[in-house]
Write a protein that holds these residues in place. Structure first.
Motif, PDB file in Angstrom:
ATOM      1  N   ALA A 514      -5.217   1.171   6.692  1.00 49.08           N
ATOM      2  CA  ALA A 514      -4.446   1.866   5.670  1.00 49.08           C
ATOM      3  C   ALA A 514      -2.958   1.840   6.001  1.00 49.08           C
ATOM      4  O   ALA A 514      -2.110   1.634   5.113  1.00 49.08           O
ATOM      5  CB  ALA A 514      -4.931   3.304   5.529  1.00 49.08           C
ATOM      6  N   SER A 554      -8.790   0.059  -4.115  1.00 48.81           N
ATOM      7  CA  SER A 554      -8.452   0.405  -2.733  1.00 48.81           C
ATOM      8  C   SER A 554      -8.780   1.856  -2.442  1.00 48.81           C
ATOM      9  O   SER A 554      -9.276   2.182  -1.354  1.00 48.81           O
ATOM     10  CB  SER A 554      -6.968   0.131  -2.475  1.00 48.81           C
ATOM     11  N   PHE A 558     -11.369   3.191   0.603  1.00 47.90           N
ATOM     12  CA  PHE A 558     -11.060   4.123   1.681  1.00 47.90           C
ATOM     13  C   PHE A 558     -11.813   5.435   1.518  1.00 47.90           C
ATOM     14  O   PHE A 558     -12.240   6.039   2.505  1.00 47.90           O
ATOM     15  CB  PHE A 558      -9.551   4.368   1.742  1.00 47.90           C
ATOM     16  N   LEU A 678      -0.035   5.623   1.692  1.00 46.48           N
ATOM     17  CA  LEU A 678      -0.842   6.064   2.830  1.00 46.48           C
ATOM     18  C   LEU A 678      -1.457   7.435   2.550  1.00 46.48           C
ATOM     19  O   LEU A 678      -2.635   7.677   2.842  1.00 46.48           O
ATOM     20  CB  LEU A 678       0.032   6.120   4.090  1.00 46.48           C
ATOM     21  N   LEU A 681      -4.408   6.962   0.056  1.00 49.23           N
ATOM     22  CA  LEU A 681      -5.589   6.323   0.625  1.00 49.23           C
ATOM     23  C   LEU A 681      -6.316   7.240   1.601  1.00 49.23           C
ATOM     24  O   LEU A 681      -7.555   7.264   1.630  1.00 49.23           O
ATOM     25  CB  LEU A 681      -5.189   5.022   1.324  1.00 49.23           C
TER      26      LEU A 681
END
Length: 833
Positions: A514, A554, A558, A678, A681
């Motif tokens: 990540a 994405s 995650f 960041l 995620l």
């Protein structure tokens, strides 16, 4: 030349004649003098004893002092070193206690009450004394006045006092008359002799016979000159004074357990540091030598002895020092007045109120012992944290940490941490009951069920604040697994080698992916990653197990910790970039990597990189600092130690091992512009939902998503479950993350339950959501309470001015998600933007 030879010959004759004539005169005057009758035998014995005393003090002692250093110097130094304790203080500076001997010795330890023989080596019982930095001057003056006032002078040049030796026959006669039985007299115990007695645990005993006492005295005479020589080398008596302040027995609790040394005794008896003692208090402690203060009440007879002894110490011995050593009349009167006040009654052990409350609540059965015994006090108040404290010092200094450290101040409140420990053990007992059928029969999660047949896996629950100071610390066992696995600790130096770590971090390694993706700055939360094992439906959920090639968002990858899409995306970041992240965060690659096997990107995604729980925790600590705007400031590894109280040897931070990890500037690992992606995620495991239903790996803790709470600004987390060759064999379950409350208080954390050994799974079919998540829930509740008392308004992000909303932008919101076709997925993954 002939003349010179004659004179030398005459001088030699004189040397031979004089002793002969002196011996003849002595024989005629005493042993063979008929006029003395039977008294001549007594007179002969007396004269021979005087000769023996003179030879002992002026011949044997110097020779022994100079020659003994070659055989005993190292041994004496090491034996004395074993007796020095390390003090523990809480963040407010309150004295918690000292490490017990088995945690506080370099090589061997004997915490029994008897000497243990190993062939030619004897391990004497240890006492523990906090070494003083500066010897209280009045303590030394009073001590030397009472115990060894001729030390270093003509009557005691090498640690054996001539007058003391000469008075032994007289004290033998008077003592025998007093006891109405033969008894060897006392006297002549100089300070070096007392050091030998303390260091080698050979104190007088009530049932000691005359031959036993004589043998002990001879051993002390044999060691004292060597000790004195070592402590006054070069004419400097600093070491001599330090030993006098560190090793003398000054107090004991009811039933034993002596306190040695000024520092620890002043902490327990008077509730203050040695440097803060008044002159009267210094005189009291010096006067307690050979008449130790009795702490705690007992039987009526003991209480009577306790009071009489205290009054003798304060009103007789200490007052004598005041009258003999203080020349200023006004100062002398003030000291005597203070001694009269002290003499009203023996003091009870001093414990600060917060620590006393903790003892009353968490250890009522050991409260009295803990008050008077610093070792018991530390064991009770820090049942697991003391192992972590020792390991942290060992990782910083190696096995020799005691050469540099005389005390540590912790980062956490003792009472609050004990309450947290109680919560953890209650939760573990409930988890043990809930999942007992899935646990290996050799393992239990309930600390109360640990036995010779059942052991616990490592349980680590640790949280630190935004500066890296650990505020909550819970571990099971005595090996401090938070600081790394046992095989990674060098058996010769004690230093931890992170490159030798074998504990794999499971899917928490995806945090590095990540970071790499966010640092690159090309993706968004909706970027599609190719999943070659995607299901034909439910791509917006955590569904797995298909055989198609579809794109997964994405944020889904995650949130659900999907391997396939992230392996592909991480590989496109490039191996050098991923390797820099692995190295930068302090993780170790799998052994196969050195042989050209697993690349860094794959190892990170699959969690095949290795690291201690502390290293995983540090990763979250760095991410937290980056997300709350503190990435430009150096950040230390999560630490239990706020500050060190160094010995003289440790001043200027000397002794720190070369590979001790320095502080890290988070922005060097996580770019500033990476924060928005960041954050999205890494919040996904807690916050991601579709169709109004949570779908992340931490969906059971979705109520801790910051978007769903009024008290949180931020909360990210990542889970991981490490399995063996059998995919159902649970080895480790991990959760790590960080959060910030609206008052600015911010914390990072790590939770681990597992064995860390692929060949030793502790359960079947259990994962992080089932084991680690309940422990994390309790931790988060505890941190929310801590945050209320420790607001950090300086960390609250400033709100930027909000621009007027664009009518077009308001129409671009698209909550619906349509799974793309296979062709769309392949194109969008090759061209993600």
């Amino acid at each position: 030349m002939l003349q010179l030879l004659r004179r030398l010959t005459a001088l030699l004759d004189l040397f031979l004649i004089v002793p002969r004539r002196a011996l003849r005169f002595f024989a005629n005057a005493i042993p063979f003098n008929p006029r003395l009758g039977p008294l001549r035998h007594l007179a002969t014995a007396g004269c021979l004893y005087v000769v023996f005393a003179v030879l002992l003090v002026y011949v044997v002692a110097p020779i022994r002092g100079y020659t003994g250093q070659y055989t005993l110097r190292e041994k004496i130094g090491y034996d004395a070193e074993r007796w020095l304790a390390t003090a523990i203080y809480d963040p407010k500076g309150n004295f918690v206690g000292t490490f017990d001997p088995r945690l506080d010795s370099l090589r061997d330890v004997n915490y029994t009450d008897e000497a243990i023989e190993f062939g030619d080596y004897v391990a004497n019982p240890d006492h523990k004394s906090i070494p003083v930095r500066e010897v209280p001057e009045q303590y030394w003056r009073c001590l030397s006045y009472h115990e060894d006032r001729y030390l270093g002078g003509p009557l005691n040049p090498f640690g054996i006092d001539l007058i003391g030796v000469l008075k032994i026959p007289l004290s033998t006669v008077t003592r025998s008359i007093e006891l109405k039985r033969p008894s060897l007299g006392v006297g002549g115990s100089t300070l070096p002799m007392q050091f030998a007695r303390v260091i080698y645990k050979t104190p007088p005993h009530a049932d000691e016979g005359p031959f036993g006492k004589l043998g002990r005295k001879m051993r002390e005479w044999w060691l004292a000159p060597v000790i004195y020589r070592e402590l006054t080398r070069g004419g400097d008596d600093t070491l001599l004074k330090q030993w006098a302040a560190n090793h003398i027995w000054l107090a004991q609790r009811t039933g034993g357990q002596p306190l040695h040394g000024v520092e620890v005794t002043s902490r327990i008896v008077l509730g203050k540091e040695a440097k803060d003692l008044s002159t009267a208090e210094q005189f009291v402690l010096a006067s307690a030598v050979n008449k130790p203060i009795i702490l705690l009440e007992g039987s009526d007879r003991l209480n009577e002895v306790r009071l009489d002894r205290w009054r003798y110490i304060t009103e007789v011995r200490a007052r004598t020092c005041a009258e003999k050593l203080i020349t200023d009349e006004a100062e002398q009167k003030a000291i005597v007045f203070e001694l009269l006040q002290l003499g009203s009654g023996p003091p009870d052990p001093k414990v600060r109120p917060k620590l006393q409350q903790a003892l009353e609540r968490f250890a009522p059965d050991q409260e009295k012992r803990a008050q008077a015994n610093p070792v018991v006090r530390a064991n009770v108040l820090m049942p697991s944290a003391r192992f972590g404290l020792r390991e942290e010092m060992k990782q910083r200094y190696g096995f020799g940490w005691r050469d540099y450290v005389r005390g540590v101040t912790t980062t956490f409140d003792v009472g609050a941490n004990l309450a947290f420990r109680e919560t953890m053990e209650t939760r573990l007992a409930s988890l043990d009951a809930k999942w007992q059928r899935k646990l290996d029969p050799a393992y239990t999660l309930d600390p109360k069920k640990v036995s010779s047949d059942k052991t616990m896996p490592n349980v680590v629950v640790v949280a630190s604040d935004s500066a890296g100071n650990i505020v909550r610390y819970y571990e099971t066992g005595e090996t401090a697994p938070y600081f790394g696995s046992w095989p990674a600790r060098n058996t010769q130096s004690g230093i931890y080698d992170p490159t030798a770590e074998g504990r794999m971090i499971a899917s928490t390694g995806k945090m590095l992916v990540a970071i790499g993706i966010a640092n690159e700055g090309k993706d968004t939360a909706d970027s599609l990653y190719l999943d070659t094992r995607a299901p034909s439906a439910g791509l917006e959920t955590c569904a797995k197990g298909g055989s198609g090639s579809f794109g997964r968002k994405s944020i889904v990858a995650f949130a659900c910790s999907l391997n396939e899409p992230l392996v592909d995306r991480a590989a496109r970041l490039g191996q050098p970039r991923m390797q820099r992240l692995v190295d930068g965060f302090g993780f170790a690659m799998p052994p196969s990597a050195a042989l050209g096997g697993t690349p860094a990107s794959t190892a990170a995604v699959l969690g095949q990189i290795a690291g201690a729980p502390r290293t995983v925790h540090n990763m979250s600590s760095i991410v937290l600092a980056s997300l709350i705007g503190q990435g430009g400031k150096p950040l230390k590894l999560p630490s239990m130690i706020r500050s060190y109280d160094y010995t003289f040897k440790g001043d200027s931070h000397a002794g720190v091992t070369p590979n001790a990890r320095a502080t890290v500037v988070p922005n060097k690992l996580v770019r500033k512009n990476a924060a928005p992606l960041l954050k999205s995620l890494l919040q996904a495991p807690l916050c991601y939902e579709t169709g109004g239903t949570p779908h992340g790996t931490l969906k059971t803790l979705s109520h801790w998503c910051a978007a769903r709470r009024d008290d949180l600004l931020l909360h990210f987390a990542k889970t991981g479950t490490q399995v063996g060759t059998d995919p159902n064999a649970t080895i480790d379950t991990w959760i790590t993350g960080g959060l910030q409350f609206k008052n600015g208080a911010a914390y990072s954390y790590v939770v681990l339950v597992g064995t860390g050994t692929p060949g030793s799974p502790f359960a079947q079919g259990l994962h992080a959501g089932q084991l680690a998540a309940p422990l994390l829930d309790d931790l988060l509740i505890n941190l929310a309470q801590d945050a209320k008392a420790n607001a950090r308004p300086d960390l609250v992000p400033r709100r930027p001015a909000r621009p007027a909303a664009s009518p077009v932008a308001s129409l671009r919101r698209d909550d619906a998600y349509r799974p793309p076709t296979s062709g769309e997925n392949l194109f969008r993954n090759l061209n993600p933007n």
